[in-house]
Structures are given as C-alpha cells and as structure tokens.
Design a protein around this motif. Structure first.
Motif, PDB file in Angstrom:
ATOM      1  N   LEU A 190       7.536  37.596  40.382  1.00 29.35           N
ATOM      2  CA  LEU A 190       7.032  38.882  39.884  1.00 29.35           C
ATOM      3  C   LEU A 190       5.521  38.991  40.049  1.00 29.35           C
ATOM      4  O   LEU A 190       4.862  37.963  40.149  1.00 29.35           O
ATOM      5  CB  LEU A 190       7.431  39.046  38.406  1.00 29.35           C
ATOM      6  CG  LEU A 190       8.946  39.257  38.233  1.00 29.35           C
ATOM      7  CD1 LEU A 190       9.366  39.091  36.791  1.00 29.35           C
ATOM      8  CD2 LEU A 190       9.344  40.643  38.745  1.00 29.35           C
ATOM      9  N   PRO A 191       4.989  40.202  40.129  1.00 28.96           N
ATOM     10  CA  PRO A 191       5.669  41.483  39.937  1.00 28.96           C
ATOM     11  C   PRO A 191       6.575  41.885  41.124  1.00 28.96           C
ATOM     12  O   PRO A 191       7.565  42.563  40.898  1.00 28.96           O
ATOM     13  CB  PRO A 191       4.533  42.485  39.784  1.00 28.96           C
ATOM     14  CG  PRO A 191       3.385  41.864  40.507  1.00 28.96           C
ATOM     15  CD  PRO A 191       3.535  40.398  40.311  1.00 28.96           C
ATOM     16  N   ILE A 201       5.262  36.728  33.899  1.00 26.62           N
ATOM     17  CA  ILE A 201       5.837  37.853  33.147  1.00 26.62           C
ATOM     18  C   ILE A 201       6.151  37.450  31.712  1.00 26.62           C
ATOM     19  O   ILE A 201       6.117  38.293  30.804  1.00 26.62           O
ATOM     20  CB  ILE A 201       7.096  38.406  33.859  1.00 26.62           C
ATOM     21  CG1 ILE A 201       7.676  39.623  33.106  1.00 26.62           C
ATOM     22  CG2 ILE A 201       8.188  37.332  33.997  1.00 26.62           C
ATOM     23  CD1 ILE A 201       6.783  40.817  33.073  1.00 26.62           C
ATOM     24  N   LEU A 206       3.330  43.535  33.037  1.00 28.54           N
ATOM     25  CA  LEU A 206       2.747  43.733  34.367  1.00 28.54           C
ATOM     26  C   LEU A 206       2.853  45.200  34.778  1.00 28.54           C
ATOM     27  O   LEU A 206       3.961  45.706  34.979  1.00 28.54           O
ATOM     28  CB  LEU A 206       3.457  42.836  35.389  1.00 28.54           C
ATOM     29  CG  LEU A 206       3.407  41.328  35.103  1.00 28.54           C
ATOM     30  CD1 LEU A 206       4.180  40.555  36.168  1.00 28.54           C
ATOM     31  CD2 LEU A 206       1.973  40.826  35.032  1.00 28.54           C
ATOM     32  N   ILE A 209       5.336  47.730  39.425  1.00 28.12           N
ATOM     33  CA  ILE A 209       6.719  47.538  39.844  1.00 28.12           C
ATOM     34  C   ILE A 209       6.811  48.086  41.255  1.00 28.12           C
ATOM     35  O   ILE A 209       6.487  49.244  41.505  1.00 28.12           O
ATOM     36  CB  ILE A 209       7.705  48.246  38.893  1.00 28.12           C
ATOM     37  CG1 ILE A 209       7.542  47.668  37.474  1.00 28.12           C
ATOM     38  CG2 ILE A 209       9.142  48.090  39.374  1.00 28.12           C
ATOM     39  CD1 ILE A 209       8.530  48.195  36.459  1.00 28.12           C
ATOM     40  N   ARG A 245       6.525  46.388  33.993  1.00 24.06           N
ATOM     41  CA  ARG A 245       7.540  45.343  33.876  1.00 24.06           C
ATOM     42  C   ARG A 245       7.281  44.535  32.611  1.00 24.06           C
ATOM     43  O   ARG A 245       6.128  44.166  32.342  1.00 24.06           O
ATOM     44  CB  ARG A 245       7.475  44.428  35.092  1.00 24.06           C
ATOM     45  CG  ARG A 245       8.599  43.423  35.157  1.00 24.06           C
ATOM     46  CD  ARG A 245       9.909  44.030  35.564  1.00 24.06           C
ATOM     47  NE  ARG A 245       9.951  44.337  36.981  1.00 24.06           N
ATOM     48  CZ  ARG A 245      10.939  45.046  37.546  1.00 24.06           C
ATOM     49  NH1 ARG A 245      11.935  45.513  36.834  1.00 24.06           N
ATOM     50  NH2 ARG A 245      10.910  45.301  38.842  1.00 24.06           N
TER      51      ARG A 245
END
Lengths: 350, 350
Positions: A190-191, A201, A206, A209, A245
C-alpha cells in the motif's frame, strides 16, 4: 424465457478475493447454472475449488475458454478484462466486468441495479460494474435524486484495505502485529502496489487510493466523480471526492454531503426516502447510538446509511454516513445482481 | 518584564496523556519555571514524576494548591476545570484550560496563537485551549482567511483514539491483538466512555466522538463548528463537520473542503499562503506521493497540509488534507504556546 432455463457461467479471476465471493454468491443465491467454468491466470491454474459440493479445477483463461459460455463474470484486473472480454463477447457470452477497463466507454452500460437497471438493456456484450466506493454512494443518493433532485455531492471516504486485494489484507495483518510487538513495520504493497513509494497502513491513514492523475486527484477520486455522473445520468452533477485508505479489512464508509434541489426538507423527509429505497438499510438513531460501521456492515449485501443531519447553514444541505461491504455490494453482489437482471429481463443476447 | 524572570507553574492532570506531554514540553522548551507543582485527582496523588532530573510527588488538587502559582495548566477533564479553575484565578494564577469547560464562555478567550494570539490580552484569568480537531483546522484555514476570505468549510475527520485518553489507547491495542488472534473483541471504552453502548474500534470506524446533541450532531462536531467561528472571529462562517474515530493511536487527519471569497485562484495560490504560514508545513507533491499521514505527523508540533486540489466544479472551492498530532498542537503544544505568549507579551496579570 423458460423458468427452468440454466446457463453456462464463467468466472474469470476465480481465485481472487472478489472471485471467491462471486462463486459463493452463485451457490447461495442458487443462480441457474448449467455448467460453471472457473478461470484464472496461468499462475493460479490447476487450483481446485469446490462449487456445490463438486470439485472444479481452475483453468487458465484463453481465447477459447469462452466457447459455449452465456455469462462471463470478470474480476481479474483491467488488463485481463481488456485481453479476454472481447473473446468472450465474440463467442456469444455477455460479460459483466468488475474492473475499470470499460466503465467510461460510452458503449458500455455502467450499472448499479437499484439505480439504473434499465441501462443493461442497451448493452453490446459488456456491462461494467462500477468502482466499489461509487456503488454504495449512488445507491444511497438515488432515492434522494428521484424525490428531491441533486445539486452537488462532496464525499470523503474511509476505505478498507481489501479493496487493494488479498496481499493488502495480509500486509495490514502483518504490520499490525509488527507494531504491537514494537517492531518496525514493513510496507511493500500500500497505498498502490505498482506505485513508487509504500507507507505503513497499520495504525495509519493514507490519503492515496490508486495512482495520481495530472489534475492532482487520484484515479480512485476521479472514478467516483465520473462514474457517479454516468450512473445517475447527470453529466452536470457536481461531485467532489477525497479517498482515504484506512486500517480495516472490510467495508468502505463514506461521509457524504449532498445538496438537494428542493429546499425546506427535514431529516425525516430524507429518512422516509432512504427507508423505502431498494437495497438501502437505514440505521440511524442518535438516542440509541445506532449507526452503521465497517464491522457491522461486513458480509452483508445492503448499503447502510446513518448519521443523517441537516446542514446548519445550507437549507438544502444534508450530511450522511454510508457504509457497505466493498467486496459484496461494492463488487461481487452487484455483479450477481446484474447477471440476475440479464436473465430475468431476457437481456442476455448480445 | 525582566528577561530572567521565572514563574510558578501548576500542571493539573499531570498523570494524564496530555499532562505528560505538557510536562515534557516545559522541560524541552526550557520554560522559565521557578517552581513546578504537579496536581492530580486523589487517585493519582502520591505518584512520582521526574522533571529536569528532579523527582516530584504528584499532589491532590485542592483549592489551596494554587497559592503562589502564576500559571496553571489544566487538562484533567471539564469537571475538574470547573471545580478548580476559579480557585486558581482567585489566588492570582492565569489558567490555560485544555477542556471544553469554558471555551464558549464569552469572557474567556479561545486561542490558537497562530490565529488569534491577540485575544489572549483580554483574558480575565482563564484562557481556553480549543478542541484538538478544531486547532489544526483553523491553523490551516487562517492563511487562506487572511488572504482570500472564507465562505464555507466542510470537514470530515479521521481522529486518533488517544483523543479519548490512555484507556482508549489500551483498548485499541488489546482489541487489535484479540482480532489478530481470532478472539472476540472486548469493547468497554469507545466511542464514549460514559455513553451507553460500546463498539470495537480495532479494524473499524466509529462515526461518533463525544455524545449526541439534540440536533443529531455529536458534541465533537458542534465543538468544531462553534469553536471555529469564535477563534476566527467569523460568527457567520458556515462550518459543517462529521467526526469519526479511527483505529490509530496518534494524530488527527481531516478532509477539509473550503470555499473562498475570492474566485479564480489556483492550487499554487493556496500553496503560497500555506507555505509561509506560521506553524503550518506544506507536504504536497503528487508526483512523489508526498502527503502527511497520522504516523508521519506524530510527535511533531506543526500542522501538516497536503492533497490541495481545486474543486472541479466550484471556481472558489478547494480540498485539502490536514494532519497534526492531537496531543501536541492539538493539546499540549498549543497550551505551552499560550503560556509562552502570556509571558512574552506581559499579559500575565489577571
């Protein structure tokens, strides 16, 4: 169409998070299947899955996989859909595609059945399933659009990691344990898996996306903006989105501000429309602390709405909190609903 | 005022999460202290804390505790402030209060030094520290208010559990481990310790911070709305808030939509003002995935702003992402700043 008619169904991306949910729903909903074909990339081919107590071997998707298939449900990423959806259509299948590959194609209906089911009728072989965060928002907005008219929408999202796939789920679990153990968190997914930088995360948020677009918005934000206009048939509707996120596994939540055409409405007026809307469940009672949460919506099909409040300054403004399982209504369940509608309305021939 | 003058300082709530940060900052900033008095409830009295290598015994707060105190920093909850702040003032101390007890009192300045430092001058013994989620937002809005004027603000928050105290932190850690172990999560604190129902916060999102008001908004949301108008001296500014508690320990993040009086501005225009603003750090570069997150802002004093975007439909609308450590700028650091300003400007006498 005969009531007992059954269909040959292919699931492309059968071993992915959404594919698994699709297969489970085909079972649970007793979808009228003659034969089911489970397709995947070469890497996952050979895996065995169980469908209605029968073991089925996952096959590698090829152009020939779609011979004799009536309905092909794709959820294996945009590049797979672009590569194989035309083959499926050529072989006479109708494709319901869960990726962003064809969503903004003007020849492809983009459908949330509670909102624009009738758009399915005009398909030319492919029907697109919208982005998860879009689906739940338009489902909640539709009853308000119908009754009061929409002027503008501003949404801030709270999105689960499962929208980024099984690897993202694993990353959240691993990082969470690392943090609780006092170890350094390892960030590799991620992200956005394919992007340059990765951030933890777990115990974080975050504000990215999907990848950034030239205008400074992320692709996820632009999906919400553009898809909402298309699904709701309002190209001029003002829609703004900030997509974030968050460290939970399932369900997206959304803080939605909506300005209606009609003024002088009360929270009760909005509740009335949401309460009778298809696929929407109103969970809204401050006096009993009743509101939906990602955990309470997990594994459910509906879109849950709570925290409806009238804006304190704008006569036609309302705020609400919209939650739904991103893999269910946001993906697998909406796909199955489109497939069911194709059959029920005799819209299958392309 | 002589440069070497030192002061007698009392910290009320010395053993709490904010109290600890205040004591640490008094040390680090070399605050001109003659004598420090650490006060608490009866329950925590007798604990020993270390200040500048000297062990200090925490005493139970009583009306007499404030004899000879010049500055009293309160962060032990609203009821403690209501009970003891008047005693402190009577003994000649100036109170900087971190609770909501006096914030909306028209005789009490509500201050974020970067925004309205001059309001401190008119204090009558008590100066209120705003709510954490308000402080960081107004710090980011102030440069835009000064240069372009504000028309409306809509904020959706992403708030850390530490805003609900040390017990909430422990609850998040315990529930996270329970969930990872496949055990049922035990919820006893959040969303609001004193409220009827409790829901798990780990791997979840709770759209309730503080108790519900009669208008359907939570008290946290009304704090953001009312405090923002008071601090910014704009009683008619439209402010709307949705406040959400999330599973991270430190820093609040905020998705802020702001409509400016001035039209035709670019992201660069907004960046320019944010970049030169006191206490604000611009971290905004989509091409390098640069934006603040709760983890990146933790333990820092500043307010971090990223994701500045122009609204795609409203000529004077901008979206931004504002992150700050809720225990630092959101509480302890803002308190210390007010105390420093009292001394620097010779505003101490009440």
């Amino acid at each position: 169409m005969a009531e007992n008619k059954t269909f040959n169904v292919a699931v492309v991306g059968a071993t992915g998070a959404v594919g698994e949910k699709i297969i489970k729903l085909l079972e649970e909903k007793d979808f009228p299947i003659n034969e089911i074909k489970l397709l995947s990339s070469k890497r996952s081919a050979g895996n065995k899955l169980v469908f209605k107590d029968k073991e089925i071997i996952v096959e590698e998707a090829t152009d020939d996989s779609f011979k004799g298939i009536d309905i092909a449900l794709f959820s294996a990423g945009g590049s797979v859909s672009k590569r194989f959806a035309p083959s499926a259509v050529k072989h006479g299948a109708v494709v319901v595609d869960n990726t962003s590959a064809f969503r903004m194609d003007e020849n492809v209906p983009l459908v949330v059945p509670e909102v624009n089911e009738e758009d399915i009728a005009s398909h030319q072989g492919i029907i697109a399933n919208p982005n998860c965060s879009t689906i739940q928002m338009v489902a909640a907005l539709k009853p308000l659009q119908d009754k009061f008219g929409l002027k503008r929408v501003i949404v801030s999202t709270y999105q689960a990691v499962s929208g980024a796939g099984t690897q993202a789920n694993n990353e959240l679990a691993e990082q969470s344990q690392q943090f609780l153990n006092g170890e350094e968190m390892q960030a590799e997914i991620l992200p956005v898996k394919g992007d340059e930088k990765h951030y933890p995360i777990a115990f974080n948020a975050l504000p990215q996306i999907d990848v950034f677009q030239e205008n400074g918005y992320t692709f996820e934000e632009m999906k919400m903006i553009n898809e909402t206009k298309k699904i709701m048939h309002e190209p001029d509707l003002s829609v703004a989105a900030t997509c974030v996120r968050l460290p939970f596994f399932t369900s997206h939540a959304e803080s939605v501000y909506v300005e209606l055409d009609q003024k002088g409405l009360s929270v009760q007026d909005v509740w009335n429309e949401l309460e009778k809307a298809n696929g929407v469940v109103l969970e809204d009672n401050p006096s009993t602390q009743t509101y939906p949460t990602p955990l309470s919506a997990a594994n459910k099909e509906e879109v849950f709405v709570g925290r409806v409040r009238k804006d304190l300054d704008y006569e036609n403004g309302f705020h609400m909190w919209v939650v739904s399982d991103n893999l269910m209504k946001g993906a697998a369940w909406n796909t199955i609903q489109i497939a069911e509608s194709l059959i029920k309305n005799n819209w299958l021939k392309n």
